[in-house]
Design a protein around this motif. Structure first.
Motif, short mmCIF file in Angstrom:
data_model
loop_
_atom_site.label_atom_id
_atom_site.label_comp_id
_atom_site.label_asym_id
_atom_site.label_seq_id
_atom_site.Cartn_x
_atom_site.Cartn_y
_atom_site.Cartn_z
N VAL A 64 0.84 -1.21 0.00
CA VAL A 64 0.00 0.00 0.00
C VAL A 64 0.87 1.25 0.00
O VAL A 64 0.65 2.19 -0.77
N LYS A 102 -9.29 8.58 -0.08
CA LYS A 102 -9.38 7.17 -0.46
C LYS A 102 -8.10 6.43 -0.09
O LYS A 102 -8.14 5.28 0.38
N GLU A 103 -6.95 7.06 -0.31
CA GLU A 103 -5.68 6.43 0.02
C GLU A 103 -5.59 6.16 1.52
O GLU A 103 -5.13 5.11 1.96
N THR A 106 -7.85 3.25 2.46
CA THR A 106 -7.24 1.99 2.05
C THR A 106 -6.16 1.57 3.03
O THR A 106 -6.08 0.41 3.45
N SER A 109 -7.70 0.49 6.37
CA SER A 109 -8.38 -0.79 6.22
C SER A 109 -7.38 -1.94 6.30
O SER A 109 -7.61 -2.95 6.98
#
Length: 214
Positions: A64, A102-103, A106, A109
């Motif tokens: 990521v 959004k990054e 992510t 998560s």
């Protein structure tokens, strides 16, 4: 002569009894060693599996971060090209390829999933320190709420509010309030709460065993 034979027979019986006792003891010890070796094999198998699991989730987080850095590099090059050809009005368009929100979602998560796999008892041990009406249980497949994520970071050794605030994008004051609010509801003394959090075990409870008992 009779006395000598009697003494020899008694001595033989005594030696036989001692040997029998030692043999029985050796068998018990051998059985105990075999049982312990079996337990060690099972333990080492579990530890190896837990280590592989931890490595997999760490690798996931690295991927990521790596993907994010590649996006940053792509944007940097795009901006540099536009500056070189003096297309200043197009520089803003270079940032359309990245969505910070959004990054971040992510990343967290992945972080939540990895943390709960490595510390499978975190939720139960955390909530055990709270009264039933104050316990925090995230719904299945839902991200950790801020309260739990703060103390997840504490468990990883990130204790100061300033650092936690930077990671979670909150003010230092907000992090402090979150922590104090949880500790105020705790069944354990506030000054012991963080210590109990740090004592929560990983999936690997003990150090690996590298050799069998002799």
């Amino acid at each position: 002569m009779t006395v000598l034979l009697f003494f020899a027979a008694a001595l033989f019986m005594a030696f036989t009894a001692v040997l029998f006792f030692q043999l029985s003891k050796s068998r018990v010890l051998a059985a105990d060693v075999l049982q312990k070796n079996d337990m060690l094999e099972q333990q080492n198998t579990g530890l190896a599996e837990n280590a592989r699991m931890a490595e997999a989730y760490i690798a996931s987080l690295v991927c990521v971060i790596s993907a994010y850095l590649l996006k940053m590099e792509k944007i940097k090059r795009s901006v540099e090209r536009k500056v070189m050809v003096k297309k200043y009005n197009e520089i803003g368009l270079s940032f359309n390829d990245i969505n910070i929100r959004k990054e971040r979602e992510t990343f967290f998560s992945k972080f939540d999933a990895a943390f709960l796999k490595i510390f499978p008892t975190f939720l139960s041990e955390f909530n055990a320190m709270l009264h039933p009406e104050d316990q925090i249980w995230p719904k299945e497949n839902q991200p950790l709420p801020t309260d739990l994520r703060i103390f997840a970071l504490v468990r990883l050794g990130i204790a100061d509010c300033e650092t936690i605030a930077g990671i979670l994008e909150y003010s230092e004051r907000t992090i402090y309030v979150y922590k104090m609010r949880i500790k105020a509801k705790s069944k354990v003394p506030a000054n012991q709460f963080d210590h109990n959090i740090l004592a929560i075990n990983t999936a690997c409870f003990e150090r690996p065993v590298y050799s069998r008992s002799a």
